[in-house]
Design a protein around this motif. Structure first.
Motif, PDB file in Angstrom:
ATOM      1  N   HIS A 181       0.808  -1.218   0.000  1.00 26.40           N
ATOM      2  CA  HIS A 181       0.000   0.000   0.000  1.00 26.40           C
ATOM      3  C   HIS A 181       0.840   1.267   0.000  1.00 26.40           C
ATOM      4  CE1 HIS A 181       0.821   0.077   4.392  1.00 26.40           C
ATOM      5  NE2 HIS A 181       0.521   1.370   4.310  1.00 26.40           N
ATOM      6  N   VAL A 182       2.122   1.147   0.283  1.00 29.81           N
ATOM      7  CA  VAL A 182       2.971   2.334   0.419  1.00 29.81           C
ATOM      8  C   VAL A 182       3.010   3.133  -0.874  1.00 29.81           C
ATOM      9  CG1 VAL A 182       5.326   3.136   0.854  1.00 29.81           C
ATOM     10  CG2 VAL A 182       4.354   1.284   2.240  1.00 29.81           C
ATOM     11  N   THR A 183       3.114   2.427  -2.009  1.00 29.92           N
ATOM     12  CA  THR A 183       3.207   3.105  -3.307  1.00 29.92           C
ATOM     13  C   THR A 183       1.991   3.977  -3.560  1.00 29.92           C
ATOM     14  OG1 THR A 183       4.489   1.234  -4.143  1.00 29.92           O
ATOM     15  CG2 THR A 183       3.536   2.718  -5.773  1.00 29.92           C
ATOM     16  N   TRP A 184       0.850   3.593  -3.018  1.00 35.09           N
ATOM     17  CA  TRP A 184      -0.389   4.325  -3.260  1.00 35.09           C
ATOM     18  C   TRP A 184      -0.670   5.309  -2.125  1.00 35.09           C
ATOM     19  CZ3 TRP A 184      -2.076   3.559  -8.044  1.00 35.09           C
ATOM     20  CH2 TRP A 184      -1.690   2.385  -8.684  1.00 35.09           C
ATOM     21  N   LEU A 185      -0.997   4.767  -0.966  1.00 36.47           N
ATOM     22  CA  LEU A 185      -1.484   5.597   0.126  1.00 36.47           C
ATOM     23  C   LEU A 185      -0.443   6.621   0.575  1.00 36.47           C
ATOM     24  CD1 LEU A 185      -3.743   6.181   2.180  1.00 36.47           C
ATOM     25  CD2 LEU A 185      -2.760   4.385   3.631  1.00 36.47           C
ATOM     26  N   HIS A 186       0.823   6.223   0.603  1.00 39.40           N
ATOM     27  CA  HIS A 186       1.863   7.094   1.144  1.00 39.40           C
ATOM     28  C   HIS A 186       2.717   7.752   0.058  1.00 39.40           C
ATOM     29  CE1 HIS A 186       0.572   5.463   4.874  1.00 39.40           C
ATOM     30  NE2 HIS A 186       1.266   4.336   4.811  1.00 39.40           N
ATOM     31  N   SER A 187       2.221   7.793  -1.159  1.00 33.74           N
ATOM     32  CA  SER A 187       3.023   8.350  -2.251  1.00 33.74           C
ATOM     33  C   SER A 187       3.405   9.801  -1.999  1.00 33.74           C
ATOM     34  CB  SER A 187       2.270   8.216  -3.581  1.00 33.74           C
ATOM     35  OG  SER A 187       0.982   8.829  -3.507  1.00 33.74           O
ATOM     36  N   GLY A 188       2.498  10.573  -1.401  1.00 37.06           N
ATOM     37  CA  GLY A 188       2.831  11.956  -1.067  1.00 37.06           C
ATOM     38  C   GLY A 188       3.922  12.029  -0.022  1.00 37.06           C
ATOM     39  N   GLY A 189       3.867  11.143   0.972  1.00 34.07           N
ATOM     40  CA  GLY A 189       4.871  11.144   2.029  1.00 34.07           C
ATOM     41  C   GLY A 189       6.257  10.790   1.529  1.00 34.07           C
ATOM     42  N   LEU A 190       6.335   9.920   0.512  1.00 32.21           N
ATOM     43  CA  LEU A 190       7.638   9.577  -0.042  1.00 32.21           C
ATOM     44  C   LEU A 190       8.315  10.803  -0.645  1.00 32.21           C
ATOM     45  CD1 LEU A 190       6.931   6.139  -1.793  1.00 32.21           C
ATOM     46  CD2 LEU A 190       7.785   6.574   0.514  1.00 32.21           C
ATOM     47  N   LYS A 191       7.520  11.760  -1.086  1.00 37.32           N
ATOM     48  CA  LYS A 191       8.072  12.981  -1.691  1.00 37.32           C
ATOM     49  C   LYS A 191       8.288  14.092  -0.666  1.00 37.32           C
ATOM     50  CE  LYS A 191       5.337  12.037  -5.868  1.00 37.32           C
ATOM     51  NZ  LYS A 191       4.183  12.527  -6.687  1.00 37.32           N
ATOM     52  N   ASN A 192       7.414  14.152   0.349  1.00 40.28           N
ATOM     53  CA  ASN A 192       7.365  15.348   1.177  1.00 40.28           C
ATOM     54  C   ASN A 192       7.691  15.143   2.651  1.00 40.28           C
ATOM     55  OD1 ASN A 192       6.401  16.787  -1.121  1.00 40.28           O
ATOM     56  ND2 ASN A 192       4.329  16.015  -0.717  1.00 40.28           N
ATOM     57  N   PRO A 194       9.535  14.694   5.942  1.00 44.87           N
ATOM     58  CA  PRO A 194      10.955  14.882   6.240  1.00 44.87           C
ATOM     59  C   PRO A 194      11.651  13.625   6.745  1.00 44.87           C
ATOM     60  CG  PRO A 194       9.581  15.952   7.904  1.00 44.87           C
ATOM     61  CD  PRO A 194       8.667  15.560   6.782  1.00 44.87           C
ATOM     62  N   LEU A 195      10.896  12.631   7.211  1.00 46.50           N
ATOM     63  CA  LEU A 195      11.499  11.395   7.697  1.00 46.50           C
ATOM     64  C   LEU A 195      11.479  10.278   6.649  1.00 46.50           C
ATOM     65  CD1 LEU A 195       9.978  11.501  11.281  1.00 46.50           C
ATOM     66  CD2 LEU A 195      12.325  12.051  10.621  1.00 46.50           C
ATOM     67  N   PHE A 196      11.003  10.600   5.433  1.00 47.47           N
ATOM     68  CA  PHE A 196      10.934   9.617   4.356  1.00 47.47           C
ATOM     69  C   PHE A 196      11.630  10.085   3.078  1.00 47.47           C
ATOM     70  CE2 PHE A 196       8.039   7.633   7.103  1.00 47.47           C
ATOM     71  CZ  PHE A 196       7.580   6.435   6.592  1.00 47.47           C
ATOM     72  N   LYS A 197      11.534  11.372   2.783  1.00 48.43           N
ATOM     73  CA  LYS A 197      11.893  11.858   1.449  1.00 48.43           C
ATOM     74  C   LYS A 197      13.399  11.758   1.190  1.00 48.43           C
ATOM     75  CE  LYS A 197      12.353  16.774   2.758  1.00 48.43           C
ATOM     76  NZ  LYS A 197      11.796  18.119   2.539  1.00 48.43           N
ATOM     77  N   GLY A 198      13.731  11.720  -0.119  1.00 49.79           N
ATOM     78  CA  GLY A 198      15.121  11.787  -0.538  1.00 49.79           C
ATOM     79  C   GLY A 198      15.836  10.465  -0.679  1.00 49.79           C
ATOM     80  N   ALA A 199      15.223   9.369  -0.295  1.00 48.88           N
ATOM     81  CA  ALA A 199      15.886   8.073  -0.380  1.00 48.88           C
ATOM     82  C   ALA A 199      15.782   7.492  -1.788  1.00 48.88           C
ATOM     83  CB  ALA A 199      15.275   7.099   0.624  1.00 48.88           C
ATOM     84  N   LYS A 200      16.825   6.835  -2.240  1.00 51.09           N
ATOM     85  CA  LYS A 200      16.814   6.175  -3.547  1.00 51.09           C
ATOM     86  C   LYS A 200      15.714   5.133  -3.616  1.00 51.09           C
ATOM     87  CE  LYS A 200      18.405   4.900  -7.606  1.00 51.09           C
ATOM     88  NZ  LYS A 200      18.246   5.758  -8.809  1.00 51.09           N
ATOM     89  N   GLY A 201      15.460   4.457  -2.502  1.00 50.81           N
ATOM     90  CA  GLY A 201      14.418   3.432  -2.496  1.00 50.81           C
ATOM     91  C   GLY A 201      13.049   3.969  -2.855  1.00 50.81           C
ATOM     92  N   ASN A 202      12.800   5.242  -2.582  1.00 49.70           N
ATOM     93  CA  ASN A 202      11.506   5.822  -2.929  1.00 49.70           C
ATOM     94  C   ASN A 202      11.242   5.730  -4.427  1.00 49.70           C
ATOM     95  OD1 ASN A 202      11.510   6.471  -0.243  1.00 49.70           O
ATOM     96  ND2 ASN A 202      11.646   8.681  -0.525  1.00 49.70           N
ATOM     97  N   GLU A 203      12.298   5.891  -5.235  1.00 51.88           N
ATOM     98  CA  GLU A 203      12.133   5.816  -6.688  1.00 51.88           C
ATOM     99  C   GLU A 203      11.662   4.425  -7.104  1.00 51.88           C
ATOM    100  OE1 GLU A 203      15.649   7.046  -8.710  1.00 51.88           O
ATOM    101  OE2 GLU A 203      16.008   8.735  -7.349  1.00 51.88           O
ATOM    102  N   TYR A 204      12.220   3.385  -6.475  1.00 49.70           N
ATOM    103  CA  TYR A 204      11.790   2.023  -6.806  1.00 49.70           C
ATOM    104  C   TYR A 204      10.331   1.807  -6.401  1.00 49.70           C
ATOM    105  CZ  TYR A 204      16.884   1.403  -6.956  1.00 49.70           C
ATOM    106  OH  TYR A 204      18.224   1.532  -7.223  1.00 49.70           O
ATOM    107  N   ASN A 205       9.953   2.331  -5.229  1.00 47.38           N
ATOM    108  CA  ASN A 205       8.562   2.235  -4.786  1.00 47.38           C
ATOM    109  C   ASN A 205       7.610   2.851  -5.802  1.00 47.38           C
ATOM    110  OD1 ASN A 205       9.473   2.109  -1.529  1.00 47.38           O
ATOM    111  ND2 ASN A 205       7.525   1.169  -2.044  1.00 47.38           N
ATOM    112  N   GLN A 206       7.976   4.003  -6.311  1.00 42.65           N
ATOM    113  CA  GLN A 206       7.081   4.759  -7.178  1.00 42.65           C
ATOM    114  C   GLN A 206       7.023   4.191  -8.594  1.00 42.65           C
ATOM    115  OE1 GLN A 206       9.139   8.374  -6.300  1.00 42.65           O
ATOM    116  NE2 GLN A 206       7.593   9.106  -4.867  1.00 42.65           N
ATOM    117  N   LYS A 207       8.107   3.574  -9.052  1.00 36.73           N
ATOM    118  CA  LYS A 207       8.149   3.078 -10.425  1.00 36.73           C
ATOM    119  C   LYS A 207       7.501   1.705 -10.572  1.00 36.73           C
ATOM    120  CE  LYS A 207      12.272   5.631 -11.878  1.00 36.73           C
ATOM    121  NZ  LYS A 207      13.692   5.515 -12.292  1.00 36.73           N
ATOM    122  N   ASP A 208       7.556   0.897  -9.530  1.00 31.21           N
ATOM    123  CA  ASP A 208       7.024  -0.475  -9.614  1.00 31.21           C
ATOM    124  C   ASP A 208       5.861  -0.603  -8.635  1.00 31.21           C
ATOM    125  OD1 ASP A 208       6.477  -3.160  -9.791  1.00 31.21           O
ATOM    126  OD2 ASP A 208       8.555  -3.820  -9.546  1.00 31.21           O
TER     127      ASP A 208
END
Length: 428
Positions: A181-192, A194-208
């Protein structure tokens, strides 16, 4: 789906229930240490596994967790006077120590032995890290104290909060091991966030958006592996450990602190979500700690003086439809913790699992239910100690790694998912 009798077996935790008996095998968070900040401070109401209790800290700094109600006429000891190494009922002056033993009945003669035969139910209460832990089971089988890493690192490395969640513990816990559910529900948090954003892993979450799940047994519970495509010939793995019955760790992102939860039943329709962040090899920065206090990451901004989130079911979680349309917050609700809570609470106090339709991405949830059911029945029918009681089972970490496609995640990550003091977490 689950048959109703299995759903009841896994969700009902009050006195006399099999799942309640399972929880009573473990040390559990009872309250935060900040709730009893000094000797002789006001007592605190505590409800766990449908039992109403009172926690207090006496004049000698000892912690007590006892039956809420005076043995005399049943008045609540929340009104009690915490003084001179005991909690005194203001109704008629009966006084109890931290073991629940009645130590004074003013109406009795000085040479009376009446007090000796009056003792309230009491459970041990021990401070480890930011948490006061209790064990509510048979004293004869009390296990060693818990050894979760977040509670054992230096105080400046860790932060713990709690919030009320108005649903059964199981549906809250199941969200903690659901990585899809992270790719969907928390997609905004992966970008914004402060305790999640900026990680390379976020790109993998968002692309797949179609992760593949593998679930592996471990001594204390499970490792749930969520696999996504990374660079050519590699996979991005997010590995979530679950230690029975209710401890989960979220896979890390970059050099952000690592975080996780305990989901502790208050009663059958409410639970406490204890949420922690820690870093094993460095102190939290002032900015990180302030972000946690402000309700970012896995934490919540609570109504002052309470542990109820400011965004809750009574105000529709402060839903912002315009922010939803703009894509700032996928569900229109701000904050990762409240995004989870809003949907888990929307299922009702105890979700009817006879109506659900699961898919392969739910394999972690399916395996966890199976393991819980097996452990509950083995304890009930044969007295078998369940997984997760042994402190050795607590020494686990979550991990986020990129591996060659041919490598099995757990074979490649055995060191990454165990506590190694002084060694950084494995993170992308």
């Amino acid at each position: 789906m689950l048959r109703k009798e299995i759903n009841d077996l896994l969700t009902l935790t009050g006195p006399g229930t099999p799942m309640g008996a399972l929880f009573r095998q473990y040390w559990m968070p009872a309250l935060l240490a900040e709730e009893l900040p000094e000797d002789d401070c006001p007592p605190v109401r505590v409800k766990l596994l449908s039992e109403r209790l009172i926690a207090f800290r006496d004049s000698q700094g000892r912690y007590g967790l006892i039956d809420e109600f005076c043995a005399h006429r049943g008045a609540s000891l929340w009104f009690g006077r915490n003084e001179e190494s005991g909690l005194r009922c203001p109704y008629h002056g009966w006084k109890y120590d931290v073991t629940g033993q009645c130590i004074e009945v003013p109406s009795e003669a000085e040479n009376s032995s009446f007090c000796e035969n009056v003792k309230l139910t009491a459970y041990p209460l021990v401070k480890i890290g930011d948490v006061l832990w209790t064990y509510m089971g048979d004293p004869a089988t009390q296990p060693e104290l818990p050894e979760f890493e977040f509670a054992l690192v230096p105080p400046e490395h860790t932060y713990t909060s709690k919030r009320l969640q108005q649903c059964n513990w199981l549906q809250a816990f199941e969200g903690g091991i659901d990585s899809s559910h992270v790719t969907w529900l928390h997609s905004g948090g992966l970008k914004n966030d402060p305790l999640f954003k900026g990680a390379k892993g976020n790109e993998y979450n968002q692309k797949d958006t179609k992760p593949f799940f593998e679930v592996a047994d471990c001594d204390g519970g499970l490792f749930v592996g969520a696999r996504r495509n990374a660079e050519e010939g590699t996979y991005y793995w997010r590995i979530t450990p679950w230690v029975m019955p209710a401890f989960t760790m979220v896979p890390p992102r970059g050099d952000h602190p690592i975080h996780g939860h305990f989901w502790i039943p208050i009663d059958d329709q409410n639970c406490w979500a204890y949420s922690f962040d820690y870093h094993p090899i460095r102190p939290l920065t002032d900015a990180e700690r302030q972000a946690m206090i402000d309700g970012h990451g896995v934490h919540s901004r609570n109504i002052p003086g309470t542990y109820r989130p400011a965004a809750n079911m009574d105000n529709d979680y402060l839903m912002d439809r315009e922010a939803q349309k703009r894509g700032e917050d996928y569900s229109g609700i701000k904050g990762i913790a409240i995004q989870d809570a809003s949907l888990q609470e929307s299922m009702g106090p105890i979700v009817d699992r006879t109506k659900e339709r699961l898919v392969p991405a739910d394999s972690g949830i399916i395996k966890a239910r199976q393991k819980l059911r097996k452990a509950v029945i083995a304890l009930r029918d044969e007295g078998v100690t369940p997984p997760g009681v042994d402190p050795a089972h607590h020494r686990v970490r979550s991990a986020a790694v990129v591996l060659p496609q041919a490598e099995a995640f757990l074979d490649a990550c055995r060191d990454d998912v165990r506590v190694r003091p002084g060694v950084p977490i494995s993170s992308v």
